[in-house]
Design an enzyme around this catalytic site. Structure first.
Site, PDB file in Angstrom:
ATOM      1  N   ASN A 152      68.038  86.917  66.352  1.00  0.00           N
ATOM      2  CA  ASN A 152      67.202  88.117  66.253  1.00  0.00           C
ATOM      3  C   ASN A 152      65.791  87.832  65.753  1.00  0.00           C
ATOM      4  OD1 ASN A 152      68.825  87.402  63.939  1.00  0.00           O
ATOM      5  ND2 ASN A 152      67.979  89.204  62.919  1.00  0.00           N
ATOM      6  N   CYS A 326      57.834  87.950  51.172  1.00  0.00           N
ATOM      7  CA  CYS A 326      57.428  89.163  50.469  1.00  0.00           C
ATOM      8  C   CYS A 326      58.107  90.400  51.015  1.00  0.00           C
ATOM      9  CB  CYS A 326      55.933  89.330  50.552  1.00  0.00           C
ATOM     10  SG  CYS A 326      55.103  88.048  49.640  1.00  0.00           S
TER      11      CYS A 326
END
Lengths: 384, 129
Positions: A152, A326
């Site tokens: 993915n 992040c």
């Protein structure tokens, strides 16, 4: 500014035809498929209809090979823990590629607590599983090996038939997570000799909250959810009928329209890749040709992915994905990007675009311009 | 309700960051973070009579890394260097109307970069005396 959604791998809108099909059932109310009255029998009938449609998408031997679950994560958990624990007498080793979905890797890590050993099969820089290493890592004690059909995050399609041959020389069962691949490439579980295969409803424009696990006849596994014995005793709990009906219809539509739709998005994707790679220090991640037709993934030097995502969203109303640390819960960059050999600082600067039915060829200049301006703006801010 | 995503003020500072750039021959320069960890920021200051008269930054990092850098430059401009040393990570986060919890440490290095710049300035002054 009109929205351009480019994150179909994360979530897809439900196909309106599916709402038309399953919606009336939701409004009029369902019976419980375990009840013997007419409403219960009707509920059972529509579930079996959905099961048949899902079976056809992957050319399963028959509809009884399909178990409905709450989603791909649950299917992966059931496939891995269910077979490993049920076949513990045959060995206590499991294996997976380094780029599997976290639900596969964490299910396997859970087995370590029960004394299992885990073998991680590396991939090359394009994300293709190293078949030589399958031979080296698997032993006769390996009961389950899990390799995804397509990834993915980098779009790479694995050579499942070759992998299946290599796995079956040593290992008992092959589980394939086809969440990203189903409906995008033809899947034939019989030809590929797959023992267990995971599918997700929402990754085929079906409602969230349903998934399926294909189980080849004869494969032995134990349930992880216990209760009233629904789904051949392998997945207890009253069925989520609306989502299951939707998933069945989604599988039917995907099977019928796959070829045409994939050609359409592939043309958009190829042009988009060509344009975005014109940006300085932009690189494609994943395999250049063996990749999902709707998938384009990149990395850009000297900038960070969450900033890319925010900038594309805030300034251009385009929703993209990133493997940057992040944006993750662990604050580690994507394990997939590290597994293909990227350094941490390289993996931070990734952007993933996954196309779908809402995208059209006219969007190419808009998306590539937005990407170029985003990269340039963030590089102006960057001290690197 | 727990904070979901970034505040409007963070997004404003991310979208329209203040004081971006480099100061040639700065009186103080501070650089903190590491690209391996995903955040690197540097701050340049011009100082006259111990007052920060100009300040610029450059940042590699996520949305909150950029927003906190921009915010701290606004806070420190016109400030006495000793006051600037008292600006904490929490002060910057508060000025931005909060940061998501996991961003409080990893991407909230802007005040550290400012402190480094002030210490650099003070070091240079010490050398001159």
């Amino acid at each position: 500014m009109r929205k351009i959604y480019l994150d179909h791998a994360s979530s897809m809108p439900v196909d309106p035809r599916i709402l038309d099909f399953a919606g009336p059932f939701l409004k009029s109310g369902f019976g419980n498929s375990s009840s013997l009255h007419s409403m219960g029998l009707e509920a059972k009938r529509v579930i079996e209809d959905a099961r048949e449609k899902v079976a056809r998408l992957i050319n399963a031997e028959n509809e009884d090979c399909i178990i409905f679950t709450g989603g791909a994560t649950e299917s992966n958990n059931l496939a891995i823990k269910g077979t490993a624990l049920r076949n513990i007498g045959k060995g206590k080793k499991v294996a997976a590629s380094a780029i599997e979905h976290i639900s596969v890797l964490n299910s396997m890590k859970e087995l370590l607590k029960s004394g299992f050993e885990l073998g991680i099969i590396p991939v090359d820089s394009t994300g293709i599983v190293d078949i030589e290493r399958i031979n080296a890592i698997l032993t006769k004690d390996t009961t389950l090996t899990s390799i995804m059909y397509a990834n993915n995050e980098i779009g790479t399609i694995e050579p499942i038939r070759e992998i299946s041959e290599a796995v079956h020389e040593k290992s008992l069962y092959l589980h394939v997570d086809a969440t990203a691949a189903a409906g995008r490439i033809p899947i034939d579980v019989q030809k590929d000799a797959i023992d267990l295969l995971t599918l997700s409803s929402n990754d085929m424009y079906g409602p969230q909250g349903a998934g399926a696990l294909y189980i080849k006849p004869g494969v032995k596994l134990q349930p992880i959810l216990l209760g009233g014995g629904q789904e051949r005793g392998l997945r207890s709990g009253t069925e989520n009928i609306f989502a299951i009906l939707g998933m069945g219809e989604a599988a039917k539509i995907m099977k019928n329209e796959m070829k045409q739709e994939n050609e359409r998005v592939k043309e958009i994707r190829d042009k988009l890749v060509e344009e975005i790679l014109k940006i300085e220090e932009a690189y494609l991640t994943g395999h250049p040709s063996q990749r999902l037709p709707n998938h384009a993934s990149f990395r850009f030097s000297r900038i960070e992915g969450e900033s890319i995502l925010l900038n594309m969203d805030m300034k251009y109303n385009m929703q993209v994905s990133t493997g940057s640390a992040c944006s993750s819960k662990t604050l580690e960059p994507s394990h997939v990007l590290l597994a293909i050999g990227l350094k941490h600082e390289e993996a931070h600067g990734s952007m993933v675009l996954t196309l779908g039915r809402s995208n059209n060829i006219g969007e190419i200049p808009l998306i590539s311009k937005a990407a170029k301006e985003t990269v340039e703006r963030l590089r102006e801010l960057s001290p690197l | 309700m727990a904070q979901i995503g970034y505040s409007k003020k963070v997004l404003d500072h991310f979208t329209n960051p203040r004081n971006v750039g480099v100061i040639d021959a700065p009186d103080g320069h501070g650089k903190v973070g590491n690209p391996v960890c995903g955040d690197l920021m540097e701050i340049f200051i011009k100082v006259k009579d111990d007052i920060i008269t100009d300040i610029k930054f450059r940042t590699f990092g996520c949305g909150s890394a950029i927003a906190t850098s921009s915010m701290v430059t606004e806070m420190a401009k016109g400030m006495h260097v000793d006051e600037a040393l008292k600006i904490t990570r929490n002060d910057v986060a508060d000025e931005l109307e909060g940061l998501p919890p996991k961003k409080m440490h990893c991407s909230n290095l802007a005040s550290d970069a400012l402190h480094e710049a002030v210490k650099d300035y003070k070091g240079k002054m010490g050398n001159k005396l």
